[in-house]
Enzyme design. Sequence first.
Site, PDB file in Angstrom:
ATOM      1  N   ASP A  30     -80.892  47.701   9.213  1.00 40.18           N
ATOM      2  CA  ASP A  30     -80.386  46.358   9.603  1.00 40.18           C
ATOM      3  C   ASP A  30     -80.806  46.151  10.993  1.00 40.18           C
ATOM      4  O   ASP A  30     -81.247  46.979  11.664  1.00 40.18           O
ATOM      5  CB  ASP A  30     -78.920  46.235   9.624  1.00 40.18           C
ATOM      6  CG  ASP A  30     -78.435  44.768   9.179  1.00 40.18           C
ATOM      7  OD1 ASP A  30     -79.226  43.757   9.518  1.00 40.18           O
ATOM      8  OD2 ASP A  30     -77.151  44.724   8.832  1.00 40.18           O
ATOM      9  N   ASP A  89     -78.341  36.470   4.420  1.00 42.79           N
ATOM     10  CA  ASP A  89     -76.776  36.751   4.198  1.00 42.79           C
ATOM     11  C   ASP A  89     -76.254  35.850   3.337  1.00 42.79           C
ATOM     12  O   ASP A  89     -75.072  35.903   3.074  1.00 42.79           O
ATOM     13  CB  ASP A  89     -76.168  36.944   5.691  1.00 42.79           C
ATOM     14  CG  ASP A  89     -76.352  38.291   6.190  1.00 42.79           C
ATOM     15  OD1 ASP A  89     -76.928  39.096   5.548  1.00 42.79           O
ATOM     16  OD2 ASP A  89     -75.948  38.452   7.378  1.00 42.79           O
TER      17      ASP A  89
HETATM   18  C1  DGJ Z   1     -75.823  42.066   8.383  1.00 46.52           C
HETATM   19  C2  DGJ Z   1     -76.474  41.844   7.007  1.00 46.52           C
HETATM   20  O1  DGJ Z   1     -77.313  41.096   6.608  1.00 46.52           O
HETATM   21  C3  DGJ Z   1     -75.060  42.085   6.015  1.00 46.52           C
HETATM   22  O2  DGJ Z   1     -75.719  42.157   4.519  1.00 46.52           O
HETATM   23  C4  DGJ Z   1     -74.338  43.428   6.407  1.00 46.52           C
HETATM   24  O3  DGJ Z   1     -75.237  44.405   6.012  1.00 46.52           O
HETATM   25  C5  DGJ Z   1     -74.001  43.234   7.734  1.00 46.52           C
HETATM   26  N1  DGJ Z   1     -74.838  43.275   8.702  1.00 46.52           N
HETATM   27  C6  DGJ Z   1     -73.064  44.440   8.261  1.00 46.52           C
HETATM   28  O4  DGJ Z   1     -72.755  44.575   9.435  1.00 46.52           O
END
Ligand code: DGJ
Length: 693
Positions: free
Chosen positions: A440, A497
Amino acid sequence: MKQWRLDCSRQTLVLASLEERLPQVIYWGDPLPMDEDLATLQAAHGIDVTGGMLDENPDLSICPEAARTFPGQAGLSLRSATGALILPLFRFESVDANDAELSLRYRDADNGLNYIARFAVDAKSHIITAQAFLEADSPVHLNWLSAPVFPASQHSAEMIDFAGRWCGEFLPNKTPWSAGIRMRESRTGRTGHEHFPGLIVPNTGTSNTKGAAQAFHYGWSGGHKMIAEELPDGRRQIQFGNASETELSAGTTFQSAPLYATYSNEGINGCAIAFQRHVRDEIVSFPDTKRPRPVHYNCWEAIYFDHDLDALKDIANRAADLGAERFVLDDGWFGMRDDDTSSLGDWAIDPRKYPDGLGPLIDHIHNRDMTFGIWFEPEMVNPDSDIYRAHPDWALGASDQILGRQQMVLNMALPEVREYLYDHIAAVLSAYPVDYIKWDHNRVLPTPDAAQTRGTYALLERLRNDFPSVEIESCASGGGRIDFGILKQTHRVWLSDSNDALERLRMQHEAALFLPSVVTGSHVGPRKCHTSSRELDISIRAWVAAQRHMGFEMDPRELTEHETSVLKEVTQWWKDNRNWMADADILRLDSPDPAVIAEQQLATDGTRFVLFAGKAATSAQIQPRPLRLACLEPNAQYEINLLNKADAPALSRGAPILKDQKITLSGSYLMSHGITLPWTFPDTMWVIEGRKC
Ligand code: DGJ
């Protein structure tokens, strides 16, 4: 005069130069006969001179030079180590060419500079890769280096590039061509949700399925700049490079990232397919190419930071029953990470949550026939972390900078930072059987810096080298780092997301201009979407995920019996079809109804397809308009089957034949008239299977 050509079955690219100067692309379009006289072509390409102009038109070369009175943006901008402006003038030095590659070397002796341009055409995918390199005898400051410049079509009325935001990636922008510059620049130090590095230049009248188009993608994860410029004389140039002024120190070697370019006269889909195939077959390298993409379960939206072993085991059981094959433990397993205010950088398992380490959870997951994946956010650090307290100097930017999600960015150019991250990630990968990392990157950089991206690529490369069976997903608050540069190091992207199926339907449709389904993660989200608050039926949620690399992200404990059975059925369908769909082309259909977003995934051998027709809104007219298919054989017959007949609502009271039975129709009919589907509600998806008879 010198001319060079590169060919594939879909396009010819001709470069030509005069008097040892940098060459111009003088032709890029439909394949030319091999005996075309390139000297005549060069002469024919010449444009006139009229009043108020110089006596000759300055070259629109692959790196337009300011010192040649070029009336637009130069392809290169640099200063000496002491800050003096350098205006290079290059002269031909050498060429290295074969059928598929062309490498041109130029020298500016006065300024002690070499400029090298490389072009390669991939005969299978039809992608031309172009890259520029600069060498300096003594250190210089680089402000801007464009990848080799392509001319944009004179037959285009508008260009399409992409904006976006968190939970709203891949928003197309259409801009009419006019005199001057359209510039896009991502200055956030990552690819960014806001500026996907892609551009499509369709000729007037081109649609998804018909007409000519040029398309570009810049493969760099540190932020790019795009210049689409119409000169006063009407010529048009496309420049792509790293965001300007991101080389923070003087140096002697610089390079652009690869620019991927393609021309198609088979509609925008021709370009999309070229990118999809190139990413799948040339950019991404899967550890095991024979392994089908596993159905994911990701626990993020089920538990967030609330990790409890018994709850996770229960969720894992349910996920496995639904058909999941890989269980991904998301954020919250390390440090003292009970929310997003702390612990990034402290990559040690939290003993409060996992007193016996991750072993018990992983064993349980393995017993349910799933593999194990885990989340990291390596480039980030919370000020509230042991590592930041020990090494505040490892963070980029001022100590009073604005934080993003309460976090700062580690300086990936520092070898000791990379070493620290390598050691801690490698420790987890060595201690446990991990087969996937979700990598991430949840904030922008305080200042863009190309060295940061190079540092990240180096860390990824080292980890991949030492743990070659681990697959990696690129995530940056969803789709904030999606580009072919990161895809060289990873195997999947987290498109967004947003698990809202309607949002995804649209995003997936746009992203298919560049991405194949095998790398595009798509998860079935909660009944009530956490990022839009929209409630959607399980059927559309499941089918939208089944369009790409399928997974689940809801809490399976919320599922009703009905939802469970639909989800199991669709997942089983996906597993039964994923092998051929992995290689299929995604054809975006020209839907005559703006409420319908439709695509056809066509097997490479053309023998089967699946059509997804998503109804994203209420139609203006009562009846569905027929959907024309694409790329079928006109004289072949195809058996058409509406797969989810049972989803027809009671308000669909008539008897369209597809509700009742399979039918066989010619490719010609299906492509020129199209399929007439039954009436349905908005927020639903029809799924039609087709097989060549
Ligand atoms: C942002 C990501 O896009 C989510 O899917 C998740 O992994 C969160 N971060 C976790 O903090």
